[in-house]
Motif scaffolding. Structure first.
Motif, short mmCIF file in Angstrom:
data_model
loop_
_atom_site.label_atom_id
_atom_site.label_comp_id
_atom_site.label_asym_id
_atom_site.label_seq_id
_atom_site.Cartn_x
_atom_site.Cartn_y
_atom_site.Cartn_z
N PRO A 30 63.93 54.14 49.71
CA PRO A 30 65.09 53.51 49.04
C PRO A 30 66.39 53.73 49.79
O PRO A 30 67.45 53.70 49.16
CB PRO A 30 65.10 54.24 47.70
CG PRO A 30 64.64 55.63 48.04
CD PRO A 30 63.65 55.50 49.15
N ASP A 31 66.32 53.95 51.12
CA ASP A 31 67.57 54.16 51.86
C ASP A 31 68.46 52.92 51.76
O ASP A 31 67.99 51.79 51.72
CB ASP A 31 67.27 54.45 53.33
CG ASP A 31 66.73 55.86 53.53
OD1 ASP A 31 66.55 56.56 52.51
OD2 ASP A 31 66.47 56.23 54.68
N PHE A 32 69.74 53.15 51.75
CA PHE A 32 70.73 52.07 51.68
C PHE A 32 70.92 51.47 53.08
O PHE A 32 71.01 52.19 54.05
CB PHE A 32 72.06 52.62 51.14
CG PHE A 32 73.11 51.57 50.98
CD1 PHE A 32 74.07 51.37 51.94
CD2 PHE A 32 73.12 50.77 49.84
CE1 PHE A 32 75.04 50.41 51.79
CE2 PHE A 32 74.09 49.80 49.69
CZ PHE A 32 75.05 49.61 50.66
N TYR A 33 71.00 50.13 53.13
CA TYR A 33 71.06 49.45 54.42
C TYR A 33 72.50 49.09 54.76
O TYR A 33 73.16 48.39 54.00
CB TYR A 33 70.20 48.17 54.40
CG TYR A 33 68.73 48.46 54.30
CD1 TYR A 33 67.98 48.68 55.43
CD2 TYR A 33 68.11 48.55 53.05
CE1 TYR A 33 66.62 48.96 55.34
CE2 TYR A 33 66.76 48.84 52.96
CZ TYR A 33 66.02 49.04 54.11
OH TYR A 33 64.69 49.33 54.01
N THR A 34 72.93 49.55 55.93
CA THR A 34 74.21 49.09 56.44
C THR A 34 74.01 48.05 57.54
O THR A 34 74.71 47.06 57.60
CB THR A 34 75.01 50.28 57.02
OG1 THR A 34 74.22 50.93 58.03
CG2 THR A 34 75.35 51.27 55.92
N ASN A 35 73.06 48.29 58.38
CA ASN A 35 72.75 47.32 59.45
C ASN A 35 71.30 47.54 59.84
O ASN A 35 71.01 48.22 60.82
CB ASN A 35 73.68 47.51 60.64
CG ASN A 35 73.47 46.43 61.70
OD1 ASN A 35 72.88 45.40 61.42
ND2 ASN A 35 73.94 46.69 62.90
#
Length: 338
Positions: free
Chosen positions: A138-143
């Motif tokens: 569930p890591d948050f995506y920045t790029n």
């Protein structure tokens, strides 16, 4: 951390927008929860037949849900038209598509932050955009997505030289040169070769991009061999064309002379045929008309037949021919009216 988020959420007024903004801020500030993919900013180029390495690195906390996918889209097409090359999930690598036999990862498994793609025996059809996509929920995506543009370098193929337009003195003509293959696109250069002097620079105008050469105000010295050289950073190839220039005034004189000779020949044939016809007509015998022809020895009616006299050589007497012993007239048979 989850307990802190729940407390913060209970103290905030209701509203989904504010809640999502706060959750994103907390995730970004928390170490190891953001996914970031890095790829080269500049396009890559690899000679045809060589091996291309498409560098891709990422930073995230790899977990059981980690997944990596490489995909490809041809130049000029939208990203949505991309097709997978390979993907890694559940600890296994799965090459797929037309490039499956030539595609692999520089590090396998790609769990150490390196997801570089290796493509062997590159071909002109490999030119396009490659997508490196890292997914680690569930890591948050920045790029989490990186794009790499690859160009396969191909030397120019043997060009084809063509010519169009009239080639008489004083006119203009165009020479063309084109290679079917070559990356980057080759440039073209025309040169005059041979012992004859080249045309004046003002009469030659060429376009290095399209491969066209325009020759204006042609003269007899413009004739000769012209060579086109196609060049790019991978090599060069050439073709040649021989140009002939004709003098239009000489052509007109020759045409007039040929016309006169043909006219004389036709008149001679007509005269010969006429003379032969006259000779054949004179040799043809006159036709005889039996019904209307008069015999020269025939006697007209009403005239007495003259007796022929025969001389007997032995008696010396004159005798009448038996055929002349009687005399008849046509008038004696008609009644006489007094």
């Amino acid at each position: 951390m989850a307990g802190q988020l729940e407390v913060a959420a209970t103290r905030l007024p209701a509203g989904p927008f504010l809640y999502r903004a706060l959750l994103g801020f907390v995730c970004l500030s928390a170490p190891g929860l953001a996914v970031e993919v890095k790829v080269p900013a500049e396009p890559l180029s690899t000679p045809v037949g060589q091996t291309a390495e498409l560098s891709c690195s990422y930073s995230t906390s790899v977990g059981d849900n980690f997944a990596l996918e490489w995909s490809f889209v041809q130049a000029g097409k939208p990203i949505s038209a991309s097709r997978p090359i390979l993907y890694f999930t559940n600890g296994h690598l799965y090459p797929t598509g037309s490039k499956a036999e030539r595609a692999s990862l520089l590090q396998n498994p790609p769990t150490g932050g390196v997801a570089t793609l290796r493509l062997t025996d590159v071909r002109p059809s490999d030119t396009g955009t490659y997508l490196c996509d890292v997914n680690n929920p569930p890591d948050f995506y920045t790029n989490g997505l990186g794009l790499i543009n690859l160009t396969v370098l191909v030397p120019p193929s043997s060009p084809i030289c063509t010519q169009s337009g009239p080639t008489f003195v004083g006119g203009s003509t165009m020479l063309r040169c084109s290679s079917s293959e070559g990356a980057p696109k080759p440039v073209y250069n025309w040169v005059h070769v041979g012992p004859s002097p080249p045309p004046s620079p003002g009469s030659m105008v060429q376009d290095e991009v399209s491969g066209q050469l325009i020759l204006s105000n042609l003269s007899l010295t413009s004739a000769g061999t012209y060579r086109c050289v196609a060049t790019n950073q991978m090599g060069s190839a050439s073709c040649e064309l021989t140009l002939s220039v004709t003098d239009s005034s000489k052509g007109r004189v020759a045409g007039t002379l040929i016309g006169v000779l043909l006219g004389v020949l036709l008149l001679s044939v007509a005269a010969f045929c006429l003379i032969r016809f006259q000779k054949e007509r004179k040799k043809k015998p006159k036709e005889s008309y039996v019904g209307s022809e008069l015999r020269e020895d025939a006697m007209a009616p009403g005239i007495f037949e003259q007796s022929s006299m025969k001389v007997d050589s032995s008696k010396g007497l004159l005798e009448r021919s038996p055929s002349t012993s009687t005399m008849t007239t046509t008038k004696s048979k008609l009644p006489m009216v007094v």
